[in-house]
Design an enzyme around this catalytic site. Structure first.
Site, short mmCIF file in Angstrom:
data_model
loop_
_atom_site.label_atom_id
_atom_site.label_comp_id
_atom_site.label_asym_id
_atom_site.label_seq_id
_atom_site.Cartn_x
_atom_site.Cartn_y
_atom_site.Cartn_z
N ARG A 14 -53.29 -25.48 -22.40
CA ARG A 14 -52.26 -24.80 -21.62
C ARG A 14 -51.40 -25.79 -21.00
O ARG A 14 -52.01 -26.90 -20.64
CB ARG A 14 -52.94 -23.93 -20.54
N SER A 98 -52.18 -16.60 -20.13
CA SER A 98 -52.51 -15.86 -19.30
C SER A 98 -51.86 -15.36 -18.03
O SER A 98 -50.69 -14.76 -18.08
CB SER A 98 -53.85 -16.54 -18.70
N HIS A 99 -52.20 -15.75 -16.83
CA HIS A 99 -51.47 -15.56 -15.72
C HIS A 99 -50.41 -16.50 -15.38
O HIS A 99 -49.58 -16.33 -14.24
CB HIS A 99 -52.18 -15.34 -14.50
N LYS A 108 -55.93 -20.20 -26.88
CA LYS A 108 -57.10 -19.88 -26.70
C LYS A 108 -57.91 -19.98 -28.14
O LYS A 108 -57.46 -19.00 -28.85
CB LYS A 108 -57.51 -18.66 -25.86
N ASP A 240 -53.70 -8.82 -16.12
CA ASP A 240 -53.13 -10.08 -15.97
C ASP A 240 -52.30 -9.96 -17.33
O ASP A 240 -52.46 -9.20 -18.18
CB ASP A 240 -53.94 -11.17 -16.01
N ASP A 242 -52.35 -11.65 -20.11
CA ASP A 242 -52.71 -11.35 -21.56
C ASP A 242 -53.68 -10.15 -21.46
O ASP A 242 -54.44 -10.09 -22.53
CB ASP A 242 -53.46 -12.59 -22.01
N ASP A 244 -56.69 -9.34 -20.41
CA ASP A 244 -58.27 -9.45 -20.80
C ASP A 244 -58.71 -9.49 -19.18
O ASP A 244 -59.95 -9.11 -19.19
CB ASP A 244 -58.57 -10.85 -21.39
N ARG A 245 -58.02 -9.57 -18.20
CA ARG A 245 -58.55 -9.20 -17.01
C ARG A 245 -58.12 -8.23 -16.18
O ARG A 245 -57.01 -7.56 -16.39
CB ARG A 245 -58.45 -10.49 -15.82
N HIS A 327 -63.12 -10.91 -14.98
CA HIS A 327 -63.46 -11.05 -16.50
C HIS A 327 -64.91 -10.16 -16.53
O HIS A 327 -65.98 -10.48 -15.68
CB HIS A 327 -63.77 -12.57 -16.92
#
Length: 453
Positions: A14, A98-99, A108, A240, A242, A244-245, A327
């Protein structure tokens, strides 16, 4: 090349684009991952960040130059990518930060069936290859091919397979997708279900014009809370970047913590799979292992972070795992996390219970928590050691654990202190019997941290 120390994190890559992460580095990572994965093909997806397509193109060049085929999935959520690596039995690379703000992007990586690639499970090896500059390049005719595949419909069907659609009630649901990938994925997941779904900020825009795509920060939930109240919605969902959360907001507009959601989903999964093992990370509320035991399950505590949790899930056969950070991991989803699946499970629970989420949540909230509090520390490890020594001397009967940072359990309250993986910070979480006690103990530990920082 930018310093790789600033780019390769504990769980992923990242960095700022293009100052730290550019097409050249993405190409090198692609070559290194192709060598590490040792698979005939690699799946690649990306989120809505403007830098994604260029980085994906370069990464693809690195992979195909090594003689490995590429399957481009296009715009996907991270949990959709993880699903694809299981369904298609191939390693994957997801381009997302992500966020993080718009200027960031990242990668990832995982092996087939969503097996994690973290710093202790392959990422350090990939970094060494990138650093060495020694990449396999095959002659033109032997280079890998590039194809395209859309997996959204299959992923959506997989998410819906976790619930019994026949018990669902026509709940009103508002989902704030924060201009992230949820704007594409959530409607597909909810297709055909009897919910009245309304989206907030569904337009895919990696510049995040409305608010940061970070639902763990309370200020980013205000628009969702207001819309839940104005629409008379039963449940609010906050995703978020992407997707996933997922965090929940109840019918009163109040945030439901990741610990509470973990406990609710754990109970539901134990009803379907009695006697199973359920994981929770060590900053989850004590309520979580209590609920797991009360419902016939076996709780297992883990370190924070998806690569650790997925590893323990594979070792133990746990049916479900949850993190306070939003998560949620499912055995039958290749041990991967999915905000969409967790959201559907909670909506199924609300439908079957016949009561509002604001009422249903009460038995799962038994203690007061501080939330995660960060303090700058030039030497986080030394600060944590000093705090541990203090409590060992002042409270010799208190339990101490070094599973992840320092956890001290003093009976009626406990705290965890962990170093940040990316910044000179220590992260504090405190839980106590009530709000007044929690606030007092939080101030106590924070004062000790500042004295030793």
């Amino acid at each position: 090349m930018a310093s790789l120390d600033d780019i390769f994190k504990a769980y992923d890559i990242r960095a700022l684009v293009p100052e730290q992460l550019d097409a050249d580095l993405a190409r090198k990572v692609g070559s290194a991952f192709a060598a590490f994965a040792r698979s005939p093909r690699i799946l690649i997806g990306h989120d809505m960040r403007p830098s994604g397509p260029e980085l994906v193109e370069a990464f693809t060049e690195g992979v195909t130059a090594a003689g490995v085929d590429v399957v481009l999935l296009g715009l996907v959520s991270t949990d959709e990518l993880f699903y694809a690596t299981g369904a298609l039995d191939a390693p994957g690379a997801m381009f997302t930060a992500s966020h993080n703000p718009a200027r960031y992007n990242g990668i990832k990586l995982c092996l087939a069936r969503a097996k994690p690639v973290g710093i202790e499970s392959g990422l350090a090896e990939i970094r060494s290859t990138v650093e060495s500059g020694q990449f396999r390049v095959v002659p033109g005719p032997e280079r890998g091919t590039v194809s395209h595949q859309d997996v959204l419909a299959a992923y959506a069907a997989k998410a819906r397979s976790f619930i019994d659609e026949s018990v669902l009630k026509p709940l009103r649901v508002v989902a704030d997708t924060a201009n992230g990938m949820g704007g594409l994925v959530v409607p597909a997941v909810f297709e055909g279900l009897p919910f009245d779904l309304e989206l907030l900020y569904p337009e895919l825009d990696g510049n995040f014009p409305n608010h940061p795509a970070d639902p763990i920060q309370a200020e980013n939930l205000r628009d969702l809370q207001a819309m839940v109240l104005s629409r008379g919605a039963d449940v609010g969902l906050a995703f978020d970047g992407d997707a996933d959360r997922c965090f929940l907001v109840d019918d009163k507009g109040q945030l439901v913590s990741g610990s509470t959601t973990t406990a609710i989903v754990a109970k539901a999964m134990l009803e379907k799979y009695p006697g199973s093992i359920v994981l929770h990370n060590l900053i989850c509320s004590k309520t979580v292992p209590e609920v797991i035991r009360e419902n016939g399950g076996t709780p297992v505590v883990t370190r924070v972070g998806h690569s650790f949790i997925k590893g323990v899930m594979a070792e133990t056969g746990a049916v479900f795992g949850g993190e306070h950070s939003g998560h949620y991991y499912f055995r039958d989803n290749y041990n991967a996390d999915s905000g969409s699946i967790a959201a559907l499970v909670v909506l199924e629970v609300v439908s079957k219970a016949g009561m509002a989420l604001s009422q249903l949540r009460r038995p799962f909230e038994r203690y007061a928590q501080s939330g995660e509090l960060n303090t700058e520390a030039s030497r986080p490890g030394a600060v944590i050691d000093a705090i541990g020594e203090f409590f060992a001397g002042a409270y010799p009967d208190a339990g101490q654990s070094r599973l992840d940072g320092l956890t001290v359990d003093l009976g009626d309250w406990w705290f965890n202190l962990r170093p940040s993986n990316t910044e000179p910070l220590v992260r504090l979480n405190v839980e106590a019997a009530d709000r007044a006690a929690c606030d007092a103990h939080t101030r106590e530990v924070q004062a000790l941290i500042k004295e030793r920082s």
